[in-house]
Design a protein around this motif. Structure first.
Motif, PDB file in Angstrom:
ATOM      1  N   ALA A 103      13.693  11.212   4.321  1.00  0.00           N
ATOM      2  CA  ALA A 103      14.777  12.162   4.601  1.00  0.00           C
ATOM      3  C   ALA A 103      14.626  12.745   5.999  1.00  0.00           C
ATOM      4  O   ALA A 103      15.608  13.134   6.638  1.00  0.00           O
ATOM      5  N   THR A 104      13.388  12.797   6.461  1.00  0.00           N
ATOM      6  CA  THR A 104      13.087  13.253   7.810  1.00  0.00           C
ATOM      7  C   THR A 104      11.809  12.567   8.268  1.00  0.00           C
ATOM      8  O   THR A 104      11.034  12.071   7.443  1.00  0.00           O
ATOM      9  N   PRO A 112      11.853   4.772   0.538  1.00  0.00           N
ATOM     10  CA  PRO A 112      11.725   5.662  -0.621  1.00  0.00           C
ATOM     11  C   PRO A 112      10.299   6.123  -0.901  1.00  0.00           C
ATOM     12  O   PRO A 112      10.088   7.107  -1.604  1.00  0.00           O
ATOM     13  N   TYR A 113       9.313   5.414  -0.335  1.00  0.00           N
ATOM     14  CA  TYR A 113       7.909   5.697  -0.656  1.00  0.00           C
ATOM     15  C   TYR A 113       7.156   6.405   0.465  1.00  0.00           C
ATOM     16  O   TYR A 113       5.999   6.786   0.281  1.00  0.00           O
ATOM     17  N   ASP A 149      15.799  -4.009   7.170  1.00  0.00           N
ATOM     18  CA  ASP A 149      15.609  -4.192   5.727  1.00  0.00           C
ATOM     19  C   ASP A 149      14.205  -3.762   5.307  1.00  0.00           C
ATOM     20  O   ASP A 149      14.030  -3.062   4.302  1.00  0.00           O
ATOM     21  N   TYR A 150      13.212  -4.170   6.076  1.00  0.00           N
ATOM     22  CA  TYR A 150      11.824  -3.811   5.750  1.00  0.00           C
ATOM     23  C   TYR A 150      11.646  -2.293   5.787  1.00  0.00           C
ATOM     24  O   TYR A 150      11.079  -1.689   4.860  1.00  0.00           O
ATOM     25  N   LEU A 151      12.119  -1.660   6.849  1.00  0.00           N
ATOM     26  CA  LEU A 151      11.942  -0.214   6.994  1.00  0.00           C
ATOM     27  C   LEU A 151      12.716   0.556   5.929  1.00  0.00           C
ATOM     28  O   LEU A 151      12.282   1.638   5.502  1.00  0.00           O
ATOM     29  N   ASN A 152      13.840   0.026   5.494  1.00  0.00           N
ATOM     30  CA  ASN A 152      14.580   0.663   4.400  1.00  0.00           C
ATOM     31  C   ASN A 152      13.906   0.446   3.047  1.00  0.00           C
ATOM     32  O   ASN A 152      14.005   1.294   2.153  1.00  0.00           O
ATOM     33  N   TRP A 199       0.832  -1.208   0.000  1.00  0.00           N
ATOM     34  CA  TRP A 199       0.000   0.000   0.000  1.00  0.00           C
ATOM     35  C   TRP A 199       0.869   1.262   0.000  1.00  0.00           C
ATOM     36  O   TRP A 199       0.571   2.234  -0.707  1.00  0.00           O
ATOM     37  N   ILE A 200       1.936   1.248   0.771  1.00  0.00           N
ATOM     38  CA  ILE A 200       2.832   2.409   0.832  1.00  0.00           C
ATOM     39  C   ILE A 200       3.437   2.690  -0.545  1.00  0.00           C
ATOM     40  O   ILE A 200       3.517   3.849  -0.972  1.00  0.00           O
ATOM     41  N   ALA A 201       3.854   1.626  -1.240  1.00  0.00           N
ATOM     42  CA  ALA A 201       4.449   1.792  -2.573  1.00  0.00           C
ATOM     43  C   ALA A 201       3.434   2.339  -3.567  1.00  0.00           C
ATOM     44  O   ALA A 201       3.782   3.096  -4.475  1.00  0.00           O
ATOM     45  N   GLN A 202       2.173   1.971  -3.391  1.00  0.00           N
ATOM     46  CA  GLN A 202       1.114   2.425  -4.307  1.00  0.00           C
ATOM     47  C   GLN A 202       0.631   3.833  -3.982  1.00  0.00           C
ATOM     48  O   GLN A 202      -0.013   4.483  -4.819  1.00  0.00           O
TER      49      GLN A 202
END
Length: 417
Positions: free
Chosen positions: A264-265, A257-258, A250-253, A196-199
């Motif tokens: 960044a903050t 980007p999305y 790994d999951y949180l990284n 969902w976050i990526a979408q």
């Protein structure tokens, strides 16, 4: 004249010695009373508590909670038991812990705290340093009648065995809040959340630790992504943590980007995240209070279409407690107060959203039919999940020593990455 002066000096000396002995005897008698309070019958404890004042030290950052104690509990306790509450607000539980550590170091037997609101790491520090009165919960009639003593979140406080050193006061549970006008079907697990976050880039984020809610989200991620809480309940295993936590980083990284501002903050607090959700900048927020969404809808801060959800594998839940310090001056009155706090009357009133909305520390199944009907009739708002759903999705908090390690790990492996 010299004889008169000599006589006066002698009299003063005798009075001084007598007063000193009387004061010493009074202190010894008080100490003896404090040491034997746990051997007293409950009716004797109630009798001894009459006319006493209890200094209740507790976090004072919520006007709703303060009002519940001042306007609901205080008058009832006075009316029923002739015990007065002096609520002492603090900003951080460590204020109480540090005060007790100092008082123990200097041997202060008549402490300033009678009852304190604690849990988690603060409880462990108090337990490890002998800052608590001792096991007392089993002496409370309401504890024995209404509390499910076998429940994992009663037996353990952030992984630390309670052993009767504190009595449950309420329960909280981590929930996600979303806008149902924008999200038709909320994610059921972390895999669906990532999708969902990526979408929906930029519409999700979480507060940066040490914010409590942000830290809880990261702990939730660790537990869910690594196969459950059970593996962590025996305490810190450094090798295991290093291996398992990498899965969480790994999951949180991967979602970074999305999320809002591409990670960044991060919002510095849960209040900031709530504000972002309120103005539509993000479409989800989160809280460790199941009625958080409903309360904010009622206050006009959240959209009326706000709803709550939990992950199918469960979400973090913890019990918060009341305890009595080793040097409480009024142990009997303190026990009467703590006992009242877990009475059906006090718990049901606390459960009402307009009073607080805090979760019940007592077992609904142990209540009378009339009290169960009261609980079931309370409208906690459409944005609040039912007690059954929450109960069926409760998982215990990790041992307290994990909290700092997780927050440091996030800073090193996610925030700075």
């Amino acid at each position: 004249m010299k004889k008169i002066i000599a006589v006066l000096i002698s009299i003063l000396f005798v009075v001084s010695v007598f007063s000193g002995c009387a004061g010493k005897k009074a202190k010894e008698a008080e100490k003896e009373t404090q040491e034997t309070v746990q051997d007293m019958g409950w009716s004797d404890i109630e009798s001894s508590a009459k006319g006493k004042t209890v200094n209740l030290y507790m976090w004072g950052g919520s006007e709703t909670i303060n009002s519940y104690v001042d306007n609901t509990v205080t008058p009832r306790l006075k009316e029923l038991y002739d015990v007065t509450i002096n609520r002492v607000p603090i900003s951080d539980a460590m204020e109480m812990v540090n005060k007790l550590l100092t008082e123990k170091e200097v041997g202060k037997e008549d402490g300033s705290i009678d009852v304190m609101w604690i849990n988690g790491e603060n409880f462990k520090i108090c337990k490890d340093n002998g800052l608590l009165m001792g096991s007392f919960a089993d002496r409370l009639p309401n504890y024995n009648e209404y509390v499910d003593k076998a429940a994992s979140d009663i037996v353990y406080d952030f992984g630390e065995k309670v052993e009767g050193l504190e009595s449950p006061w309420g329960k909280s549970q981590f929930v996600f809040v979303y806008d149902s006008a924008k999200i038709e079907n909320p994610p059921k697990n972390l895999s669906e959340l990532k999708e969902w976050i990526a979408q929906n880039p930029g519409k999700f984020t979480y507060p940066a630790p040490p914010d409590f809610t942000g830290s809880a989200f990261i702990r939730q991620t660790l537990i869910d992504i690594t196969g459950g809480y059970e593996q962590y309940m025996e305490g810190m295993d450094d090798a295991q943590f290093s291996q398992k936590s990498q899965m969480a980083w790994d999951y949180l990284n991967e979602i970074k980007p999305y999320i809002w501002r591409a990670g960044a903050t991060y919002p510095e607090s849960s209040a900031k995240l709530d504000q972002m959700y309120s103005n539509g900048e993000v479409w989800m927020t989160m809280s460790y209070n199941p009625v958080h969404a409903a309360n904010n809808v009622k206050a006009g801060l959240f959209p009326e279409s706000s709803r709550s959800f939990v992950l199918e594998g469960g979400t973090l839940a913890n019990t918060h407690y009341l305890s009595i310090p080793f040097n409480s001056k009024n142990k009997e009155a303190a026990m009467v107060l703590v006992n009242y706090m877990i009475s059906p009357q006090a718990q049901i009133e606390k459960f009402m959203p307009e009073n607080w909305g805090d979760g019940l520390a007592i077992d609904v199944e142990r209540l009378s039919e009339q009290d169960r009907e009261k609980v079931n009739s309370i409208d906690r708002g459409e944005a609040t999940l039912s007690p059954e759903v929450l109960k069926n999705h409760r998982i215990p908090e990790l041992p307290s020593q994990y909290v700092d390690r997780i927050e440091k790990g996030w800073n090193e492996n996610v925030s700075k990455n």
